[in-house]
Write an enzyme that holds these catalytic residues in place. Structure first.
Site, mmCIF file in Angstrom:
data_model
loop_
_atom_site.group_PDB
_atom_site.id
_atom_site.type_symbol
_atom_site.label_atom_id
_atom_site.label_comp_id
_atom_site.label_asym_id
_atom_site.label_seq_id
_atom_site.Cartn_x
_atom_site.Cartn_y
_atom_site.Cartn_z
ATOM 1 C CB VAL A 121 -0.926 0.026 1.241
ATOM 2 C CG1 VAL A 121 -1.846 1.243 1.191
ATOM 3 C CG2 VAL A 121 -1.726 -1.259 1.354
ATOM 4 C CB CYS A 122 0.923 4.190 0.411
ATOM 5 S SG CYS A 122 1.287 5.945 0.453
ATOM 6 C CB SER A 123 5.715 5.011 0.365
ATOM 7 O OG SER A 123 5.308 5.020 1.723
#
Length: 232
Positions: A121-123
């Site tokens: 998820v995300c970074s």
């Protein structure tokens, strides 16, 4: 009624919603309307449901998220069971860089490479990239991390306009809230669309009805569409 054991890798200063979004979505998925109704009234969730979600950290000690919320992991890397699905949340760059240098964590992810799904998820995709598992694959991340993910030497093909990207058994998702999209996509792919739709309705997540309109890219389908001239 296949059931999946989900492990979410938690670490200091990770983004809370990166963890809580997928945790809530997968935990509230139910095999039937009756089970769903029962889950909404009971104080604890039943074991006989599609996804059992647990947390794992390097040491098993309390984790402090980016917002200061404390989380007590269920397992450490030494006593964690083998999960069917592993989710790697993101966080601020300083926390991500520390995780990228953590050999024990990186080795743990690498050893999980043959499980059903590895997700970020995300970074969190930057941690996943450090393992080498994204080499020569298509992936996405938070819009502010795309340039860092775009590593030519590793052959990572970065997608900018999709919330969720699947390449083989690896799924990456965009910014913080995209973890919700990713979790609903997992339900649709691993269980069925009806359960994913019911879960989205329970969560009042109006952005979901089916993956075709939820900014999803499956690499195999994408390449086939390119070959057929549907996508240029």
């Amino acid at each position: 009624m296949t059931k999946y054991n989900v492990g979410i890798l938690v670490y200091d200063f990770m983004d809370l919603l990166d963890f809580a979004g997928p945790c809530e979505v997968l935990s509230l998925a139910a095999f039937s309307n009756l089970q769903q109704s029962i889950m909404l009234y009971k104080r604890s969730l039943p074991k006989n449901k599609p996804f059992q979600v647990k947390t794992v950290s390097e040491t098993g000690n309390l984790i402090k998220t980016h917002t200061g919320t404390l989380i007590q992991p269920d397992y450490n890397l030494d006593n964690a069971p083998r999960f069917d699905i592993l989710i790697i949340p993101g966080g601020p760059l300083r926390a991500i860089n520390k995780m990228k240098k953590n050999k024990k964590v990186i080795d743990y992810i690498v050893k999980s490479q043959n499980i059903e799904m590895i997700c970020s998820v995300c970074s969190g995709s930057l941690i996943l990239a450090e393992t080498g598992l994204l080499n020569s694959k298509t992936a996405t991340s938070h819009n502010l991390a795309l340039s860092l993910l775009n590593n030519k030497s590793r052959g990572i093909q970065v997608v900018k306009d999709k919330k969720v990207v699947k390449d083989g058994n690896i799924i990456t998702s965009g910014g913080i809230s995209s973890g919700v999209n990713m979790a609903l996509y997992l339900i649709e792919k691993l269980v069925n669309k009806e359960i994913a739709q019911r879960t989205a309705k329970i969560l009042e997540f109006s952005g979901y009805s089916e993956s075709e309109i939820m900014d999803i890219m499956e690499k195999d389908n994408f390449l086939a569409a390119q070959q057929d001239g549907v996508i240029k």
